[in-house]
Write a protein that holds these residues in place. Structure first.
Motif, PDB file in Angstrom:
ATOM      1  N   THR A 179       0.844  -1.202   0.000  1.00 12.53           N
ATOM      2  CA  THR A 179       0.000   0.000   0.000  1.00 12.53           C
ATOM      3  C   THR A 179       0.875   1.246   0.000  1.00 12.53           C
ATOM      4  O   THR A 179       0.633   2.197  -0.741  1.00 12.53           O
ATOM      5  CB  THR A 179      -0.907   0.019   1.256  1.00 12.53           C
ATOM      6  OG1 THR A 179      -1.566  -1.230   1.342  1.00 12.53           O
ATOM      7  CG2 THR A 179      -1.925   1.129   1.189  1.00 12.53           C
ATOM      8  N   ALA A 180       1.923   1.240   0.825  1.00 14.05           N
ATOM      9  CA  ALA A 180       2.833   2.393   0.889  1.00 14.05           C
ATOM     10  C   ALA A 180       3.513   2.589  -0.460  1.00 14.05           C
ATOM     11  O   ALA A 180       3.705   3.723  -0.921  1.00 14.05           O
ATOM     12  CB  ALA A 180       3.867   2.178   1.989  1.00 14.05           C
ATOM     13  N   GLY A 181       3.860   1.489  -1.120  1.00 14.25           N
ATOM     14  CA  GLY A 181       4.506   1.555  -2.434  1.00 14.25           C
ATOM     15  C   GLY A 181       3.589   2.192  -3.466  1.00 14.25           C
ATOM     16  O   GLY A 181       3.992   3.060  -4.236  1.00 14.25           O
ATOM     17  N   ARG A 182       2.304   1.769  -3.437  1.00  8.19           N
ATOM     18  CA  ARG A 182       1.338   2.324  -4.396  1.00  8.19           C
ATOM     19  C   ARG A 182       1.136   3.814  -4.152  1.00  8.19           C
ATOM     20  O   ARG A 182       1.077   4.606  -5.085  1.00  8.19           O
ATOM     21  CB  ARG A 182      -0.001   1.582  -4.292  1.00  8.19           C
ATOM     22  CG  ARG A 182       0.007   0.219  -4.987  1.00  8.19           C
ATOM     23  CD  ARG A 182      -1.416  -0.287  -5.227  1.00  8.19           C
ATOM     24  NE  ARG A 182      -2.147  -0.513  -3.988  1.00  8.19           N
ATOM     25  CZ  ARG A 182      -2.089  -1.624  -3.259  1.00  8.19           C
ATOM     26  NH1 ARG A 182      -1.284  -2.610  -3.620  1.00  8.19           N
ATOM     27  NH2 ARG A 182      -2.811  -1.754  -2.165  1.00  8.19           N
ATOM     28  N   VAL A 226      -8.280   4.606   8.968  1.00  6.79           N
ATOM     29  CA  VAL A 226      -7.855   3.244   8.625  1.00  6.79           C
ATOM     30  C   VAL A 226      -6.491   3.248   7.924  1.00  6.79           C
ATOM     31  O   VAL A 226      -5.624   2.427   8.223  1.00  6.79           O
ATOM     32  CB  VAL A 226      -8.913   2.555   7.730  1.00  6.79           C
ATOM     33  CG1 VAL A 226      -8.436   1.189   7.276  1.00  6.79           C
ATOM     34  CG2 VAL A 226     -10.223   2.406   8.495  1.00  6.79           C
ATOM     35  N   ALA A 227      -6.301   4.202   7.014  1.00  3.09           N
ATOM     36  CA  ALA A 227      -5.052   4.232   6.247  1.00  3.09           C
ATOM     37  C   ALA A 227      -3.844   4.551   7.123  1.00  3.09           C
ATOM     38  O   ALA A 227      -2.705   4.292   6.734  1.00  3.09           O
ATOM     39  CB  ALA A 227      -5.166   5.255   5.115  1.00  3.09           C
ATOM     40  N   SER A 228      -4.090   5.145   8.292  1.00  5.65           N
ATOM     41  CA  SER A 228      -2.972   5.488   9.188  1.00  5.65           C
ATOM     42  C   SER A 228      -2.641   4.364  10.176  1.00  5.65           C
ATOM     43  O   SER A 228      -1.685   4.490  10.942  1.00  5.65           O
ATOM     44  CB  SER A 228      -3.301   6.749   9.982  1.00  5.65           C
ATOM     45  OG  SER A 228      -3.579   7.799   9.112  1.00  5.65           O
ATOM     46  N   MET A 229      -3.429   3.309  10.208  1.00  9.01           N
ATOM     47  CA  MET A 229      -3.097   2.184  11.092  1.00  9.01           C
ATOM     48  C   MET A 229      -1.839   1.513  10.554  1.00  9.01           C
ATOM     49  O   MET A 229      -1.730   1.287   9.353  1.00  9.01           O
ATOM     50  CB  MET A 229      -4.226   1.136  11.079  1.00  9.01           C
ATOM     51  CG  MET A 229      -5.535   1.595  11.665  1.00  9.01           C
ATOM     52  SD  MET A 229      -6.801   0.275  11.425  1.00  9.01           S
ATOM     53  CE  MET A 229      -8.261   1.072  12.109  1.00  9.01           C
ATOM     54  N   THR A 230      -0.908   1.216  11.443  1.00 15.48           N
ATOM     55  CA  THR A 230       0.311   0.523  11.000  1.00 15.48           C
ATOM     56  C   THR A 230       0.407  -0.821  11.704  1.00 15.48           C
ATOM     57  O   THR A 230      -0.069  -0.982  12.833  1.00 15.48           O
ATOM     58  CB  THR A 230       1.584   1.326  11.327  1.00 15.48           C
ATOM     59  OG1 THR A 230       1.722   1.406  12.757  1.00 15.48           O
ATOM     60  CG2 THR A 230       1.536   2.725  10.741  1.00 15.48           C
ATOM     61  N   ILE A 231       1.039  -1.752  11.023  1.00 12.32           N
ATOM     62  CA  ILE A 231       1.204  -3.082  11.615  1.00 12.32           C
ATOM     63  C   ILE A 231       2.075  -2.983  12.878  1.00 12.32           C
ATOM     64  O   ILE A 231       1.763  -3.605  13.907  1.00 12.32           O
ATOM     65  CB  ILE A 231       1.760  -4.090  10.570  1.00 12.32           C
ATOM     66  CG1 ILE A 231       2.031  -5.457  11.175  1.00 12.32           C
ATOM     67  CG2 ILE A 231       2.978  -3.603   9.863  1.00 12.32           C
ATOM     68  CD1 ILE A 231       0.825  -6.220  11.532  1.00 12.32           C
ATOM     69  N   ALA A 232       3.120  -2.161  12.840  1.00  8.16           N
ATOM     70  CA  ALA A 232       3.977  -2.014  14.024  1.00  8.16           C
ATOM     71  C   ALA A 232       3.182  -1.423  15.193  1.00  8.16           C
ATOM     72  O   ALA A 232       3.314  -1.870  16.341  1.00  8.16           O
ATOM     73  CB  ALA A 232       5.193  -1.147  13.699  1.00  8.16           C
ATOM     74  N   GLU A 236     -10.199  -5.383   9.869  1.00  7.20           N
ATOM     75  CA  GLU A 236     -10.259  -6.489   8.918  1.00  7.20           C
ATOM     76  C   GLU A 236     -10.000  -5.991   7.503  1.00  7.20           C
ATOM     77  O   GLU A 236      -9.367  -6.673   6.700  1.00  7.20           O
ATOM     78  CB  GLU A 236     -11.633  -7.169   9.038  1.00  7.20           C
ATOM     79  CG  GLU A 236     -11.727  -8.536   8.408  1.00  7.20           C
ATOM     80  CD  GLU A 236     -10.719  -9.549   8.928  1.00  7.20           C
ATOM     81  OE1 GLU A 236     -10.211  -9.404  10.045  1.00  7.20           O
ATOM     82  OE2 GLU A 236     -10.440 -10.501   8.169  1.00  7.20           O
ATOM     83  N   SER A 237     -10.480  -4.775   7.220  1.00 10.76           N
ATOM     84  CA  SER A 237     -10.255  -4.238   5.876  1.00 10.76           C
ATOM     85  C   SER A 237      -8.787  -3.855   5.686  1.00 10.76           C
ATOM     86  O   SER A 237      -8.246  -3.958   4.587  1.00 10.76           O
ATOM     87  CB  SER A 237     -11.156  -3.031   5.624  1.00 10.76           C
ATOM     88  OG  SER A 237     -10.699  -1.917   6.376  1.00 10.76           O
TER      89      SER A 237
END
Lengths: 127, 127
Positions: free
Chosen positions: A117-120, B16-22, B97-98
């Motif tokens: 997503t970051a790449g896109r 949502v777009a600002s959620m990070t896996i870390a 989930e999305s």
């Protein structure tokens, strides 16, 4: 569990039963460590610190890289063995799978998705 | 994204777009927060702090519980809304989930397994 060659300081690795979900998640809660684990998973026999640094394409002091290795090792995610002056590390895939089935793959999938997503987004900004 | 009632200090929630896996993994890298999320997932409409504390069966200062809620909220794992003087929180299941399909369930499954193993060990010691 201890992996060491003669005459070297032994490295402590937790046994499978001592791995905790909180410890594993903490070890993976850093973008550099996530990238390290993903690179280690791509190799059959592990990587030493120099090889890991090359693959990450991120400049960082060797002490920082050692610190990240130590956190991964102490959580149970990786095993490190000394070869001369270098430590070679690999992911404890089978042991992790026996302790927390599916967890590591799920985390790596999420990380891959975040990177994609970051790449896109980066590509859109550049176009 | 901000959820707030009039006249109250707004609570910040990442989009949502600002959620990070870390960030998600860090928020879940604590046994209390893992237990909180598991309890919140068991309710349809969320829990306030008092209800959460009762379900956890762990005595802790309200400030500590608020701190844990804040870390969960800022990672994107939960949304909190004010109802009078209480904050009611629930897990942002669909949004998570999305963003990271399967991740939260995988973590909760691993936590359940760890709790079950610890329970069996405790029972063996007691017998």
């Amino acid at each position: 569990m201890r992996y060491a060659t003669a005459m070297s300081r032994p490295l402590a690795h937790p046994g499978v039963a001592s791995m905790t979900i909180a410890g594993i998640l903490y070890a993976l809660s850093d973008p550099i460590r996530l990238a390290m684990v993903r690179e280690l998973l791509r190799t059959a026999h592990g990587l030493n610190c120099t090889e890991t640094a090359c693959r990450l394409k991120v400049a960082m002091p060797k002490s920082t890289l050692s610190h990240h290795h130590r956190i991964l090792r102490e959580s149970g995610l990786i095993v490190s063995e000394r070869h001369g002056t270098e430590l070679t590390s690999r992911v404890r895939t089978e042991e992790l799978e026996s302790r927390f089935p599916g967890l590591l793959q799920s985390v790596i999938d999420a990380y891959d998705q975040e990177c994609a997503t970051a790449g896109r987004r980066g590509a859109r900004r550049a176009s």
